[in-house]
Enzyme design. Structure first.
Site, PDB file in Angstrom:
ATOM      1  CE  LYS A   1      -3.665  -2.436  -0.169  1.00  0.00           C
ATOM      2  NZ  LYS A   1      -4.445  -3.126   0.815  1.00  0.00           N
TER       3      LYS A   1
HETATM    4  C1  LIG Z   1      -5.611  -4.125   1.137  1.00  0.00           C
HETATM    5  C2  LIG Z   1      -7.057  -3.891   1.182  1.00  0.00           C
HETATM    6  C3  LIG Z   1      -7.857  -4.286   2.264  1.00  0.00           C
HETATM    7  C4  LIG Z   1      -7.356  -5.139   3.396  1.00  0.00           C
HETATM    8  O1  LIG Z   1      -6.272  -4.606   4.027  1.00  0.00           O
HETATM    9  P1  LIG Z   1      -5.427  -5.496   5.069  1.00  0.00           P
HETATM   10  O2  LIG Z   1      -4.640  -4.430   5.800  1.00  0.00           O
HETATM   11  O3  LIG Z   1      -4.547  -6.375   4.234  1.00  0.00           O
HETATM   12  O4  LIG Z   1      -6.350  -6.237   5.926  1.00  0.00           O
HETATM   13  C5  LIG Z   1      -9.195  -3.946   2.270  1.00  0.00           C
HETATM   14  N1  LIG Z   1      -9.740  -3.274   1.248  1.00  0.00           N
HETATM   15  C6  LIG Z   1      -9.009  -2.897   0.168  1.00  0.00           C
HETATM   16  C7  LIG Z   1      -9.670  -2.143  -0.923  1.00  0.00           C
HETATM   17  C8  LIG Z   1      -7.649  -3.206   0.100  1.00  0.00           C
HETATM   18  O5  LIG Z   1      -6.952  -2.860  -0.979  1.00  0.00           O
END
Ligand SMILES: *Cc1c(COP(=O)(O)O)cnc(C)c1O
Length: 376
Positions: free
Chosen positions: A184
């Site tokens: 991210k």
């Molecule tokens: C990455 C992501 C999540 C989940 O995030 P985690 O921190 O891995 O639990 C939820 N929604 C979206 C749109 C994502 O890209």
């Protein structure tokens, strides 16, 4: 596989290394000052009264659903073109999801009219997802929500640092949920954050993040409290000091790195303008996105798997965002076959190309040249 151009890469240097060493040497590993600093800095950045750190965004989404009162028998409206955790969080509460369509090939965010068509007396909340960090159409969505007295949860996993009309994403709805997963915009490995400005929602989230307990280890360590009560069924969804220390360093880099993502996105849009590729958001962009990923839509005649294999053979990693949730076996068994015309059409053609702030010009050019040679 040793990619010439990976899909994403970290921007980590001696700052992150030092921050982790500092935590290790402090000998205080969880629920301490570093996490509080990270929360305070994130609250300021999103201009929310409260920022509450957790171990990942899936937990954030779960706590958000619980805090707004999602219970068995309720329905929550969510997009299908998102990561599966957006919908799973609703199911954890024993409620059902209703899948909304997205706007168009240009705008891969939830369609306010589709939301409207799904509202019933059972609807308890709306979850929107800012795809690739491009803002959803928050004004009509807020209007709808107010009219029907429905809370809005923003899945802002793609959107740290993004805003619409100068209002940060994550501050538009009742609760914002952020992810700090490795790939991210702000990476801590695992990590997440809830943002909100309502005191009573924040109190519920704090309680359920930590076993429904009325005082925390840290308060007892500081001599602020000697015992505790358990007043609700809670969870252990806390973050630790090591991840928070990474988060603080990454937050300091966020604005610069989002700018770099913007430059690369514009370079791609410019280079692909005269190809048959569809370029979502290039014509409909609003506000200040965070440019989390770079999606393209292949022309109908280009076979997606072959295209991705050709990229791989050139050392370029690619991905798909997303296989729509309603097409997964688990959800099809639960809800049956469903038809979301725009989502289904877009998702068949979507490919995500590499985008990360430390990308070199050679890497960007390699992607552009290879993709052009494959679609022209
Ligand atoms: C990455 C992501 C999540 C989940 O995030 P985690 O921190 O891995 O639990 C939820 N929604 C979206 C749109 C994502 O890209």
């Amino acid at each position: 596989m040793n990619w010439k151009v990976p899909l994403a890469d970290l921007d980590y240097d001696h700052h992150e290394e030092q921050a982790v060493l500092d935590v290790l040497r402090s000998r205080w590993l969880t629920m301490g000052e570093v996490s509080q600093k990270f929360e305070a800095a994130f609250a300021e950045q999103t201009r929310c009264k409260h920022a509450i750190a957790v171990s990942n965004a899936t937990q954030a989404l779960h706590l958000a659903c619980l805090a707004v009162g999602v219970r068995p028998g309720d329905e929550v409206i969510v997009p299908s073109l998102t990561f599966v955790a957006t919908a799973n969080a609703v199911l954890y509460c024993g409620a059902d999801v209703r899948f909304a369509d997205v706007l168009s090939n240009d705008e891969l965010t939830i369609d306010p009219l589709s939301i409207k068509s799904l509202i019933t007396p059972k609807t308890k909340a709306i979850i929107v997802m800012h795809y690739a960090g491009f803002p959803c159409q928050m004004e009509p969505i807020l209007e709808l929500a107010q009219e029907h007295h429905l809370p809005i949860i923003e899945d802002a996993a793609h959107a740290p640092g993004a805003s619409l009309n100068q209002i940060p994403l994550g501050a538009w709805g009742d609760i914002g949920c952020f992810s700090f997963f490795s790939n991210k915009n702000l990476s801590t490995g695992e990590g997440g954050m809830l943002t909100c400005s309502n005191d009573s929602l924040a109190e519920k989230i704090h309680l359920q993040r930590s076993h429904g307990m009325t005082s925390l280890t840290y308060d007892r360590h500081k001599g602020h409290a000697f015992s505790y009560d358990v007043v609700e069924l809670g969870y252990n969804y806390r973050i630790d000091e090591i991840h928070s220390s990474l988060g603080l360093q990454q937050l300091a880099k966020l604005e610069h790195n989002n700018q770099r993502r913007r430059e690369i996105t514009y370079k791609y849009w410019h280079a692909f303008a005269d190809t048959p590729l569809g370029l979502p958001f290039s014509k409909t962009m609003q506000g200040e996105p965070s440019f989390h990923i770079f999606p393209v839509l292949l022309p109908e005649k280009v076979q997606r798997e072959a295209f991705m294999v050709n990229l791989r053979n050139a050392g370029i990693q690619s991905s798909i965002h997303y296989r729509p949730i309603h097409t997964f076996s688990y959800y099809r068994e639960k809800y049956g076959d469903m038809n979301l015309p725009v989502t289904d059409a877009v998702a068949r053609r979507e490919v995500t190309l590499p985008l990360f702030p430390t990308m070199t010009d050679e890497q960007i050019n390699a992607v552009i040249e290879t993709v052009k040679s494959l679609v022209e």
